[in-house]
Enzyme design. Structure first.
Site, PDB file in Angstrom:
ATOM      1  N   GLY A  82      50.389  63.488  51.461  1.00 16.86           N
ATOM      2  CA  GLY A  82      48.918  62.903  51.806  1.00 16.86           C
ATOM      3  C   GLY A  82      49.209  61.465  52.246  1.00 16.86           C
ATOM      4  O   GLY A  82      50.242  60.961  52.491  1.00 16.86           O
ATOM      5  N   GLY A  83      48.255  60.764  52.747  1.00 17.56           N
ATOM      6  CA  GLY A  83      48.199  59.378  53.130  1.00 17.56           C
ATOM      7  C   GLY A  83      48.486  59.266  54.529  1.00 17.56           C
ATOM      8  O   GLY A  83      48.098  60.342  55.454  1.00 17.56           O
ATOM      9  N   HIS A  88      59.824  53.075  56.701  1.00 10.78           N
ATOM     10  CA  HIS A  88      60.931  52.883  55.672  1.00 10.78           C
ATOM     11  C   HIS A  88      62.059  52.460  56.562  1.00 10.78           C
ATOM     12  O   HIS A  88      62.408  52.551  57.794  1.00 10.78           O
ATOM     13  CB  HIS A  88      61.459  54.117  55.316  1.00 10.78           C
ATOM     14  CG  HIS A  88      60.606  54.894  54.417  1.00 10.78           C
ATOM     15  ND1 HIS A  88      59.885  54.481  53.449  1.00 10.78           N
ATOM     16  CD2 HIS A  88      59.917  56.179  54.640  1.00 10.78           C
ATOM     17  CE1 HIS A  88      59.407  55.328  52.907  1.00 10.78           C
ATOM     18  NE2 HIS A  88      59.244  56.468  53.547  1.00 10.78           N
ATOM     19  N   ALA A 148      55.021  51.649  48.010  1.00 16.49           N
ATOM     20  CA  ALA A 148      54.027  52.832  48.036  1.00 16.49           C
ATOM     21  C   ALA A 148      54.426  54.068  47.495  1.00 16.49           C
ATOM     22  O   ALA A 148      55.583  54.280  47.222  1.00 16.49           O
ATOM     23  CB  ALA A 148      54.305  53.130  49.824  1.00 16.49           C
ATOM     24  N   GLY A 150      53.892  58.287  47.674  1.00 18.84           N
ATOM     25  CA  GLY A 150      53.305  59.394  48.199  1.00 18.84           C
ATOM     26  C   GLY A 150      53.921  60.606  47.840  1.00 18.84           C
ATOM     27  O   GLY A 150      55.093  61.046  48.458  1.00 18.84           O
ATOM     28  N   GLY A 161      58.084  60.691  47.651  1.00 23.98           N
ATOM     29  CA  GLY A 161      58.268  59.913  46.622  1.00 23.98           C
ATOM     30  C   GLY A 161      57.905  58.549  46.767  1.00 23.98           C
ATOM     31  O   GLY A 161      56.378  58.224  46.921  1.00 23.98           O
ATOM     32  N   PHE A 162      58.658  57.242  46.431  1.00 19.94           N
ATOM     33  CA  PHE A 162      58.122  56.061  46.461  1.00 19.94           C
ATOM     34  C   PHE A 162      59.145  55.007  47.256  1.00 19.94           C
ATOM     35  O   PHE A 162      60.310  55.503  47.395  1.00 19.94           O
ATOM     36  CB  PHE A 162      58.169  55.486  45.110  1.00 19.94           C
ATOM     37  CG  PHE A 162      59.280  55.444  44.237  1.00 19.94           C
ATOM     38  CD1 PHE A 162      60.353  54.431  44.432  1.00 19.94           C
ATOM     39  CD2 PHE A 162      59.753  56.517  43.433  1.00 19.94           C
ATOM     40  CE1 PHE A 162      61.493  54.279  43.803  1.00 19.94           C
ATOM     41  CE2 PHE A 162      61.122  56.391  42.918  1.00 19.94           C
ATOM     42  CZ  PHE A 162      61.750  55.469  43.050  1.00 19.94           C
ATOM     43  N   CYS A 179      49.712  52.865  56.014  1.00 20.40           N
ATOM     44  CA  CYS A 179      49.067  53.415  55.117  1.00 20.40           C
ATOM     45  C   CYS A 179      47.326  52.527  55.417  1.00 20.40           C
ATOM     46  O   CYS A 179      46.521  52.540  54.519  1.00 20.40           O
ATOM     47  CB  CYS A 179      48.996  52.652  53.851  1.00 20.40           C
ATOM     48  SG  CYS A 179      50.885  53.030  53.068  1.00 20.40           S
TER      49      CYS A 179
END
Length: 223
Positions: A82-83, A88, A148, A150, A161-162, A179
């Site tokens: 999602g999102g 990264h 973050a 997701g 993940g994060f 985001c």
């Protein structure tokens, strides 16, 4: 009762790995878990610069066309979490928990809540006071979004993940509205005045700590 057991999956540090390679690895590991032959795992990585577009990402999230990003050596991938748009890159620790929530008997909301608290504690140890926000899933420090979240759950197994900003260069904010945050901004451990360890040092710390994901109770509650 409210006391939950926990069981830590293996925590693996993979070093600096291209995004696509990690995505394919996650999918293979998920397939193995679903087939009943794989082990749960938390993968920790650092990525070369990349932008991932979640299901709600639109062209307005990028201020440069995808082709010009690719010319600058930035990968762009549309994925199933999602999102919206997320960056990264170097200076950011990324974690991919590959877990069977079904076997652990916990729902994805409980897992996200546990994970955000766990990350909040880790940030606290680095001297940063961060709070979870549901409307913009992630952890927020006074100066902006610092981590973050997701996740995507497929047949009870988590993917994605994060990400946690330690000391990344934040120049990429010139060409991405991460985001859909607009002016609310992004920050990092070093910007918040915390002691920012290197990505590898924090990954090693996570390995030493373990990742004690909760398990639900095995007996069915009385109706």
């Amino acid at each position: 009762g409210s006391t939950m057991e926990s069981e830590s999956p293996e925590v693996r540090w993979l070093g600096r790995v291209p995004y696509l390679k990690t995505l394919l690895l996650q999918r293979r590991m998920r397939a193995r878990l679903l087939a009943g032959v794989g082990e749960e795992c938390l993968l920790l990585v650092e990525h070369p610069p990349v932008v991932t577009l979640g299901r709600r990402a639109g062209p307005e999230d990028l201020s440069l066309p995808v082709a010009s990003l690719r010319r600058r050596g930035v990968g762009v991938y549309r994925i199933e979490r999602g999102g919206r748009a997320t960056w990264h890159g170097p200076g950011q620790l990324v974690g991919y928990p590959i877990l069977s929530l079904t076997q652990r008997r916990i729902g994805s909301a409980s897992f996200v809540s546990w994970l955000s608290t766990w990350l909040q504690e880790r940030l606290g140890e680095l001297g940063v006071d961060a709070r979870y926000s549901e409307e913009a899933p992630g952890l927020w420090a006074p100066g902006g979004k610092i981590a973050a979240l997701g996740l995507h759950t497929h047949r009870g197994v988590t993917l994605h993940g994060f990400s946690l900003n330690l000391d990344p260069s934040l120049d990429w904010l010139d060409w991405l509205d991460p985001c859909g945050l607009g002016e609310r901004g992004v920050t990092s451990v070093s910007r918040e005045g915390g002691g920012a360890p290197s990505v590898v040092a924090l990954a090693r710390r996570f390995q030493a700590l373990g990742f004690p994901v909760p398990k639900g109770s095995s007996h069915k509650p009385r109706v």
